[in-house]
Design an enzyme around this catalytic site. Structure first.
Site, short mmCIF file in Angstrom:
data_model
loop_
_atom_site.label_atom_id
_atom_site.label_comp_id
_atom_site.label_asym_id
_atom_site.label_seq_id
_atom_site.Cartn_x
_atom_site.Cartn_y
_atom_site.Cartn_z
N CYS A 107 9.46 32.16 3.53
CA CYS A 107 8.34 31.66 3.63
C CYS A 107 8.75 30.33 4.15
O CYS A 107 9.70 29.82 4.47
CB CYS A 107 7.55 31.78 2.74
SG CYS A 107 8.01 31.29 1.10
N ARG A 136 2.31 28.13 11.79
CA ARG A 136 3.59 27.74 11.24
C ARG A 136 4.68 28.65 11.96
O ARG A 136 5.69 27.85 12.16
CB ARG A 136 3.68 27.57 9.78
CG ARG A 136 2.80 26.66 9.07
CD ARG A 136 2.85 26.34 7.61
NE ARG A 136 4.50 25.54 7.33
CZ ARG A 136 4.80 25.95 6.23
NH1 ARG A 136 4.30 26.30 4.97
NH2 ARG A 136 5.89 25.07 6.00
#
Length: 283
Positions: free
Chosen positions: A238, A180
């Site tokens: 995050c 990611r």
């Protein structure tokens, strides 16, 4: 004070003269709605068996406000958060221990919020409920009202501009999975990649196969190798400020203070004017 507690030590303090308030924050991030999977029900899990005396806290409803331009898990309203904690029995003069199902992300979110709002004694059960070897109960506890009054600002908080600046002046860790970070996949947010200058530091690498944190010396060595040198300001983000709280907890175990960017990538990527970096290079 250590930020985590072992299951054996928890059993000891629960039997002692000043047992902690226990918060059960079982939660799972589900990205498989298209497959027809039912969402995880943390309250049902709690009612099917929890550590005796533990009070259930709902991450999505009580540890965050509604999703929007500030991300998927923005900060909760401070007064509402304080009321939730008092209903759970939280008081300033009594220790708190938080646990979840074992991943540690949700428990760390509660730990960080309590620390940010000024509670002096909060720990996370290392390894979560999976590490607990004592009895479970199904009775829903009714704790006496606590007296906790939140006072935000006890630990550092970043907004988007602050995160961008820290990525240039200090070290900003990206706690998501490496793919990611690199922008190879993005199952949730509109754009893949990372904040320019951020360093990939998946939070999954802070724990062993049993879900418990690596020893403090190993965590310290890991973060220093990734750039957390002495004298450098450190921050972490995050996807939505949940797994980043777990990384902030790992950094605390390592003795490294860190600021949390709560909006994280879900806020950053929602604004097309913000730059996006892809690939393994921070820039």
């Amino acid at each position: 004070m250590n930020a985590i507690i072992s299951a054996s030590d928890l059993a000891s303090v629960l039997a002692g003269p000043n047992p902690p308030v226990l918060l059960d924050v079982r939660w799972q991030l589900s990205v498989a709605k298209a497959a027809g999977e039912p969402p995880f029900d943390g309250r049902a899990a709690h009612e099917s068996g929890h550590i005796p005396g533990a009070v259930y806290v709902d991450l999505d409803r009580e540890l965050a406000s509604a999703p929007g331009s500030n991300g998927r898990h923005p900060l909760p309203d401070v007064e509402e958060f304080g009321a939730t904690m008092r209903r759970a029995g939280v008081s300033a003069g009594r220790p708190v221990v938080v646990y979840d199902g074992g991943q540690g992300w949700a428990a760390a979110r509660a730990w960080w919020l309590l620390r940010w709002t000024g509670h002096p004694d909060v720990r996370v059960l290392d390894g979560g409920l999976a590490a607990w070897e004592g009895p479970l109960e199904t009775a829903v506890p009714e704790p006496a009202e606590g007296d906790f009054s939140p006072a935000p600002g006890a630990v550092a908080l970043l907004d988007a501009d602050g995160a961008a600046a820290l990525a240039r002046s200090g070290v900003l860790f990206d706690a998501r999975a490496g793919e990611r970070y690199r922008g190879e996949v993005e199952p949730i947010d509109p754009v893949g990649g990372h904040i320019p200058g951020a360093v990939s530091a998946p939070t999954t690498e802070n724990v062993g196969p049993d879900g418990r944190f690596l020893p403090a010396a190993e965590l310290q060595a890991r973060f220093k190798a990734l750039g957390a040198a002495e004298g450098k300001d450190v921050g972490v983000y995050c996807g939505s400020g949940v797994s980043a709280a777990h990384e902030a907890l790992a950094l605390a175990v390592a003795g490294i203070p860190a600021a949390l960017y709560v909006g994280s990538w879900s806020e950053w990527s929602a604004d097309p004017s913000r730059p996006v970096a892809v690939g393994p290079d921070p820039q």
